[in-house]
Design an enzyme around this catalytic site. Sequence first.
Site, short mmCIF file in Angstrom:
data_model
loop_
_atom_site.label_atom_id
_atom_site.label_comp_id
_atom_site.label_asym_id
_atom_site.label_seq_id
_atom_site.Cartn_x
_atom_site.Cartn_y
_atom_site.Cartn_z
N SER A 34 -4.51 5.12 2.43
CA SER A 34 -5.64 5.17 1.47
C SER A 34 -5.44 6.43 0.47
CB SER A 34 -6.94 5.73 2.30
OG SER A 34 -6.84 5.26 3.67
N PHE A 35 -4.63 7.17 0.66
CA PHE A 35 -4.34 8.04 -0.43
C PHE A 35 -2.81 8.72 -0.44
CE2 PHE A 35 -5.06 11.06 3.03
CZ PHE A 35 -5.85 10.50 3.76
N GLU A 108 6.44 -1.56 11.56
CA GLU A 108 5.57 -1.35 12.66
C GLU A 108 5.80 -2.19 14.02
OE1 GLU A 108 1.80 -1.89 10.85
OE2 GLU A 108 2.13 -0.64 9.23
N ASP A 147 -5.27 9.23 17.14
CA ASP A 147 -5.43 7.96 16.71
C ASP A 147 -4.02 7.10 17.13
OD1 ASP A 147 -6.55 5.71 15.15
OD2 ASP A 147 -5.85 6.72 13.59
N LYS A 149 -2.30 3.98 18.30
CA LYS A 149 -2.20 2.43 18.14
C LYS A 149 -0.90 1.90 17.68
CE LYS A 149 -4.45 3.11 13.63
NZ LYS A 149 -5.49 2.82 12.76
N ASN A 152 0.51 2.61 14.28
CA ASN A 152 1.13 3.96 14.14
C ASN A 152 2.28 4.22 14.81
OD1 ASN A 152 -0.78 4.83 12.25
ND2 ASN A 152 -2.41 5.64 14.11
N ASP A 165 1.43 9.34 11.80
CA ASP A 165 0.17 9.40 11.36
C ASP A 165 -0.68 10.32 12.17
OD1 ASP A 165 -2.19 8.97 10.14
OD2 ASP A 165 -2.32 6.71 10.55
N THR A 187 -9.65 4.93 16.01
CA THR A 187 -9.79 3.55 15.66
C THR A 187 -10.56 2.86 16.56
OG1 THR A 187 -7.85 3.80 14.53
CG2 THR A 187 -8.42 1.57 15.10
P1 ATP Z 1 -4.13 5.64 6.06
O1 ATP Z 1 -3.73 6.98 5.46
O2 ATP Z 1 -5.03 4.80 5.27
O3 ATP Z 1 -4.55 5.92 7.48
P2 ATP Z 1 -1.36 5.19 6.63
O4 ATP Z 1 -1.48 6.42 7.57
O5 ATP Z 1 -0.69 4.04 7.19
O6 ATP Z 1 -2.81 4.75 6.30
P3 ATP Z 1 0.76 6.03 5.33
O7 ATP Z 1 1.23 7.19 6.25
O8 ATP Z 1 0.89 6.57 3.82
O9 ATP Z 1 -0.65 5.66 5.53
O10 ATP Z 1 1.77 5.09 5.45
C1 ATP Z 1 1.65 3.71 4.70
C2 ATP Z 1 2.32 2.92 5.04
O11 ATP Z 1 3.84 2.86 5.00
C3 ATP Z 1 2.44 2.39 6.85
O12 ATP Z 1 1.43 1.42 7.03
C4 ATP Z 1 3.68 2.60 7.17
O13 ATP Z 1 3.98 1.06 7.49
C5 ATP Z 1 4.65 2.65 6.40
N1 ATP Z 1 5.29 3.98 6.48
C6 ATP Z 1 4.77 5.21 6.41
N2 ATP Z 1 5.79 6.20 6.92
C7 ATP Z 1 7.01 5.59 6.96
C8 ATP Z 1 8.28 5.79 7.34
N3 ATP Z 1 8.57 7.02 7.65
N4 ATP Z 1 9.11 4.75 7.60
C9 ATP Z 1 8.97 3.39 7.12
N5 ATP Z 1 7.73 3.04 6.96
C10 ATP Z 1 6.63 3.94 6.79
#
Ligand code: ATP
Length: 301
Positions: A34-35, A108, A147, A149, A152, A165, A187
């Site tokens: 989201s950000f 994921e 959170d 799930k 994450n 997350d 969630t």
């Molecule tokens: P929100 O902040 O809206 O809850 P989010 O926590 O998924 O979303 P990010 O942590 O920015 O947001 O991650 C965005 C996406 O990037 C995730 O859905 C994940 O699949 C991928 N991602 C995040 N961290 C990694 C990582 N270390 N390695 C690989 N992919 C990643």
Amino acid sequence: MASQSTAIRRESSTVSLKKTPNDFVFGRQIGEGSFSTVYLARELESGKEYAIKVLEKNHIMRERKSGYVMREKQVLLKLNHPFFIRLYCTFQDPDRLYFVMSYASRGELLKYLNKLGCFDERCSSFYTAEIVSALEHLHGLKIIHRDLKPENILLNDKMHILITDFGSAKILEDTEVNNGINSFVGTAQYVSPEVLSSKQAYYSSDLWALGCIIYQFLSGLPPFRGGHEYQIFQKISKLDYEFPDGFSDVARNLVEQLLVLDPTRRLGCTDMGDYNPLKNHEFFTSIDWETLPDTDPPTLL
Ligand code: ATP
């Protein structure tokens, strides 16, 4: 308090604390939150790949998410276990914050679950064991994820889990007793009844989510479903769910000991003798807890 696994280790980091964006070659975008936007990046000096999360300062301020971002960083820096995303370093420029993290190259766990429909008992037991091992470490550090799930739970190149997350996580102060943390996060499908009724989250709120995840591994869907969040919440509060045909008695017994309305009666929680009774459940008969991070994961089936 839960003992921490002997498998805990921390590789020596090759990334020093004074990096800048110029120390990395940024590649493709691997995700978006989201950000935040996450990029695959290669460190020039070492040639190593990292996932770099980039956060626009203006956006964070506008959305009032600085607490969320700070918490994520604070928790990631405390973690020292192979089943969590590792934060190597952070830096910033005038407009953005950068989090340099381990790259979960297989994405994921949910992606595999959706592709296969569900996991067989062996895979479910293995991946549940990895989550249990991670939760034991997390709760030992007095942190509640809040959170948990399948979205994450990321996977590294060897198909081991890397939990991520931590923006919603809560770190209890050393002197603080886990009397319940008062705010609604999480969630819908994985939220515990105590969070719904009193907005109180306990360590065992993560164990409730674990029960939902095991059910989902074996059946393909989380136990509490509905067209609207309200319907899901009603079902959670009444413990209104059913096991599909073919759900084994052993797995059913474990899920039933985790999806318990009273947070003090869930297997794995402090009042139930911490993690050993959970780890000794028959569902984990084939698991060697000590060597789990070095065990080849079973092929997902
Ligand atoms: P929100 O902040 O809206 O809850 P989010 O926590 O998924 O979303 P990010 O942590 O920015 O947001 O991650 C965005 C996406 O990037 C995730 O859905 C994940 O699949 C991928 N991602 C995040 N961290 C990694 C990582 N270390 N390695 C690989 N992919 C990643």
